[in-house]
Design an enzyme around this catalytic site. Structure first.
Site, short mmCIF file in Angstrom:
data_model
loop_
_atom_site.label_atom_id
_atom_site.label_comp_id
_atom_site.label_asym_id
_atom_site.label_seq_id
_atom_site.Cartn_x
_atom_site.Cartn_y
_atom_site.Cartn_z
CG MET A 1 22.23 12.08 3.61
SD MET A 1 23.40 13.31 3.01
CE MET A 1 22.49 14.00 1.64
CD GLU B 1 -1.74 -2.37 1.59
OE1 GLU B 1 -0.55 -2.61 1.90
OE2 GLU B 1 -2.64 -3.22 1.66
CE LYS C 1 -17.31 -6.59 3.32
NZ LYS C 1 -16.70 -7.86 3.74
CG PHE D 1 -10.04 -9.43 11.58
CD1 PHE D 1 -8.79 -9.82 12.03
CD2 PHE D 1 -10.31 -9.50 10.23
CE1 PHE D 1 -7.83 -10.29 11.14
CE2 PHE D 1 -9.37 -9.97 9.34
CZ PHE D 1 -8.11 -10.36 9.79
CD GLN D 2 -7.61 -7.34 7.92
OE1 GLN D 2 -8.48 -7.11 7.09
NE2 GLN D 2 -6.45 -7.91 7.61
C1 LIG Z 1 12.31 5.83 5.52
C2 LIG Z 1 13.60 6.46 5.89
N1 LIG Z 1 14.40 5.86 6.80
C3 LIG Z 1 15.57 6.43 7.15
C4 LIG Z 1 15.96 7.61 6.59
C5 LIG Z 1 17.28 8.25 7.01
N2 LIG Z 1 18.18 8.33 5.84
C6 LIG Z 1 18.31 9.45 5.11
S1 LIG Z 1 19.32 9.28 3.81
C7 LIG Z 1 19.65 7.68 4.21
C8 LIG Z 1 20.58 6.85 3.38
C9 LIG Z 1 20.07 6.61 2.03
O1 LIG Z 1 20.84 5.60 1.44
P1 LIG Z 1 20.78 5.31 -0.11
O2 LIG Z 1 19.37 5.17 -0.55
O3 LIG Z 1 21.68 4.19 -0.41
O4 LIG Z 1 21.28 6.66 -0.73
P2 LIG Z 1 22.74 7.35 -0.67
O5 LIG Z 1 22.71 8.35 0.43
O6 LIG Z 1 23.75 6.27 -0.43
O7 LIG Z 1 22.87 7.98 -2.00
C10 LIG Z 1 18.96 7.31 5.38
C11 LIG Z 1 19.05 6.01 6.03
C12 LIG Z 1 15.09 8.20 5.67
N3 LIG Z 1 15.36 9.37 5.09
N4 LIG Z 1 13.94 7.60 5.32
#
Ligand SMILES: Cc1ncc(C[n+]2csc(CCOP(=O)(O)OP(=O)(O)O)c2C)c(N)n1
Lengths: 173, 555
Positions: free
Chosen positions: B469, B50, B162, B112-113
């Site tokens: 990042m 979803e 529903k 439920f749900q």
């Molecule tokens: C759902 C979610 N969980 C955690 C984060 C924290 N976060 C921000 S950037 C990042 C790393 C992203 O890694 P990747 O997709 O490999 O991209 P890169 O920075 O290596 O280009 C994380 C864990 C986030 N922004 N969103």
């Protein structure tokens, strides 16, 4: 500074949760909140007392306006208004103290609404200051229970917070 | 006409000209899916989760300018939508989202749900409805589309029990909306617009700071006209990127945390900052007292609550930025501001955006090549992380609305489903997803949707074997104590793509970039390009925490 907002809202389920949620989420402090219906059954009115400087108040007002169910907001504090609150106080009172308590009630134009064997329950309406003073005067007798409705307020004279008129400066940009 | 509420719902969607809904069925949604079965006009796209549905509807809305529609069943179906709703709310994307609910007699009994999805989504929707009275449904849908798409756009959720869906009503779709509590202001106040014109005439060093509002209001043309007329350089927020032509001499690129040094310095030196459809987000301003310290501020926004929220504004203008600019344009004189533009040019040449080209495969170079190969004309979706910032820095978007990315919430996993939605909205356009090896794995299941829908989506995976990042943050703020950011295992992404019937390419050397990208982009079907980049590469410049945007770590 304390502001009293008169807020007209759609009488929809969940509207109270929307307003209350907004205040807690954004960290605004509510001193009191009173809700009830108005002359129009589809519309409820909330009286919200909030603490904050002009900037906070501006944000509160704008954020409230973003709620679809909020129809109109008046900050009555910037104008002439009347405000009232109702309090019920149950105090301990043995037969020897009843006379004194009734005198206090007289002074505040409060009413006795119930008598128990060891308690008196009084009702008093007024503004903040009066209710506070009333409460203080009864404190020495031992307050068993106290409930306040929260403040309600209305603009004086030919000014309105209703759907049809711009009774007060509408707090919209 | 008499019909069941579920059929009425589908009829409403048809009347709103909805062409595609993204969804996932379940027990509480049986009546609605049964009604969909009978609809010839509406295509249902079955996602694999979803969250994918709501992000796809989001990407669809951004790419098409229409309202995106998603649906899910009660309980877990509904809670799986939460991230996507928050994402659309933060980025002001118009969505109408339907959830099934347990029958009204069971609401409130922990059936439920059953979840209280209207309660859960209260702070992350523009508005929501629980439909208790069957005859309300048509009006609720009408209102929802109106609320979602007007003023500051946002998601609206409709929760449908529903039994309500199965009840027969007299169907009548309202022609008009009457919401006395909802009357967005579109036209700016004339006095304020005059005042803005006066400040612009008096300014010697103006900068325009333009956000996502420009794209939502389709005000790119007016923005360009204003910038050229008053000779003001333009910087975009991340959400505003593509709202001003990236190759224009007045363009400063993005400002803020990973903004260009020259954008941030121009803002620091300006004496007038004209904020258009932007919200002074903390990622833009850095330390507030060092943000545009010498400037008077004009702020145009459709949402009154954004004005004066973070900074004090000299000239607040509530209104639709397109309408406000149309009113403002005749009031400003054509000027050239040679001295200021010369100073800006000086900043640009003193602090160019740059990266080390010496060794290895550089992600920035891949993005530059992607720009060349697509002529800057592609719709680019991204995920969240370093790769997203490299796109922001090195892909100079030409046309409004061609960047589709999660700005406000920064949702990893947004990219793939959003790209699915964008490609479905624009079947004839080149849609490219730039993603990271972390992000793609957050909604990777939607590769099946890509294949099933036969989308020619091109996926550029900037694979640094890390959550780059966060790794970068740990390098700067945790003295290089890397914790839980390096992947010790990766699937074979090429084999994985193949498993989904998607072609795969690998790039491991700069010399291959142009050729492989050209070939991949020319493929008729979906492609995944696995680009093996260095783990150590950082996004620079970078304004450190607590600093003003006049400061930055750069190369
Ligand atoms: C759902 C979610 N969980 C955690 C984060 C924290 N976060 C921000 S950037 C990042 C790393 C992203 O890694 P990747 O997709 O490999 O991209 P890169 O920075 O290596 O280009 C994380 C864990 C986030 N922004 N969103």
């Amino acid at each position: 500074m304390r502001h009293t907002l008169a807020v007209l809202v759609e009488n929809n389920p969940g509207v109270l949760a929307r307003v209350a949620g907004l205040f807690s989420r954004r960290g605004y402090n509510i001193d009191s909140l009173a809700v009830g219906r108005t002359e129009n059954p589809a519309v409820s009115r909330m009286t919200i007392v909030v603490e904050g400087d002009d900037r906070v108040l501006e944000q509160v007002t704008k954020q409230l306006h973003k709620l679809i169910d909020v129809i109109k907001i008046n900050d009555v504090t910037v104008d002439e208004y009347v405000d009232r609150e109702l309090v019920l106080i149950k105090v301990s009172a043995d037969s020897g103290q009843r006379g004194e308590i009734m005198q206090i009630a007289d002074i505040f134009r409060a009413r006795i609404v119930d008598l128990g064997r060891r308690t008196i329950t009084l009702e008093c309406t007024g503004n903040d200051g009066k209710i506070n003073a009333f409460e203080e005067s009864l404190r020495p007798y031992g307050i068993k229970e106290l409930v306040r409705t929260g403040k309600i307020a209305m603009l004086r004279g030919n000014r309105f917070t209703n759907l049809n008129t711009n009774g007060n400066r509408e707090d919209e940009q | 006409m008499k019909m069941k509420v579920a059929d009425a719902l589908i009829r409403c969607l048809e009347l709103e000209n909805v062409r595609i809904v993204f969804g996932y069925p379940g027990g509480a949604m049986l009546p609605v899916y049964d009604a969909l079965y009978h609809s010839s006009g509406i295509k249902h796209v079955l996602v694999r989760h979803e969250q994918g549905a709501v992000h796809a509807a989001d990407g669809y809305a951004r790419a098409s300018g229409e309202v995106g529609v998603a649906m899910a069943t009660s309980g877990p179906g509904a809670t799986n939508l939460v991230t996507g709703l928050a994402n659309a709310y933060m980025d002001s994307v118009p969505l109408v989202v339907f959830t099934g609910q347990v029958p009204t007699s069971q609401v409130g009994t922990d059936a439920f749900q059953e979840v209280d999805i209207t309660g859960i989504t209260l702070p992350i929707t523009k508005h929501n409805y629980l439909v208790k009275n069957p005859s309300d449904l048509p009006r609720v849908v009408k209102n929802a589309f109106h609320i979602a798409s007007t003023g500051r756009p946002g998601p609206v959720l409709i929760d449908l029990p529903k039994d309500v869906a199965q009840t027969e009503i007299d169907f009548d779709y309202p022609e008009t909306v009457n919401l006395r509590g909802y009357k967005p202001t579109f036209r700016g106040h004339p006095n304020q617009i005059n005042e803005a014109a006066r400040l612009i005439a008096a300014a010697r060093r103006p900068v325009i700071y333009a956000g996502g509002g420009i794209i939502n209001a389709r005000a790119g043309g007016e923005l360009l006209e204003l910038a050229e007329k008053i000779a003001a350089p333009v910087t975009n927020t991340f959400m505003g990127l593509s709202g001003f032509p990236g190759d224009h001499p007045l363009f400063l690129g993005m400002l803020g945390l990973h903004g260009t040094r020259y954008a941030n310095l121009a803002v620091t030196e300006c004496d007038l900052l004209i904020a258009l459809g932007a919200r002074f987000d903390d990622r833009v301003t850095g330390r507030l007292d060092a943000f545009a310290p010498n400037a008077a501020l004009i702020h145009v926004d459709i949402d009154p609550a954004e004005i004066g929220k973070n900074v004090r504004i000299n000239v607040p203008i509530v209104g639709d930025v397109k309408q406000v600019l149309q009113a403002l344009l005749p009031l400003v004189e054509k000027t050239d501001r040679a001295a200021w533009l010369a100073r800006v040019a000086e900043l640009k040449s003193a602090y160019p955006l740059s990266y080390g080209r010496e060794n290895g495969l550089k992600p920035q170079y891949i993005i530059e090549e992607l720009y060349r190969c697509t002529g800057g004309d592609a719709v680019v979706a991204t995920d969240v992380g370093q790769h997203q910032m490299w796109v922001a820095q090195y892909y100079p978007f030409k046309r409004p609305g061609t960047l589709i990315s999660s700005g406000g919430l920064g949702t990893m996993g947004f990219g793939l489903p959003a790209a699915v939605g964008a490609q479905l909205a624009l079947p004839d356009r080149q849609v490219v997803l730039v993603t990271g090896d972390g992000s793609i794995q957050m909604n990777m299941q939607e590769l099946a949707t890509v294949r099933e829908q036969e989308l020619p989506l091109k996926i550029i995976l900037l694979n640094n074997h890390a959550l780059g990042m966060v790794r970068q943050l740990q390098e700067y703020y945790c003295e290089g104590r890397y914790m839980a950011v390096d992947f010790k295992f990766h699937p074979d992404f090429i084999a994985l793509a193949r498993a989904y019937g998607i072609a795969g390419y690998t790039i491991s050397d700069s010399a291959e970039v142009a050729e492989v990208l050209t070939r991949a982009l020319a493929e008729p079907g979906p492609v995944l390009v696995n680009c093996l980049i260095s783990t150590e590469e950082n996004v620079l410049p970078m304004v450190l925490q607590g600093q003003g945007i006049d400061q930055a770590v750069s190369r």
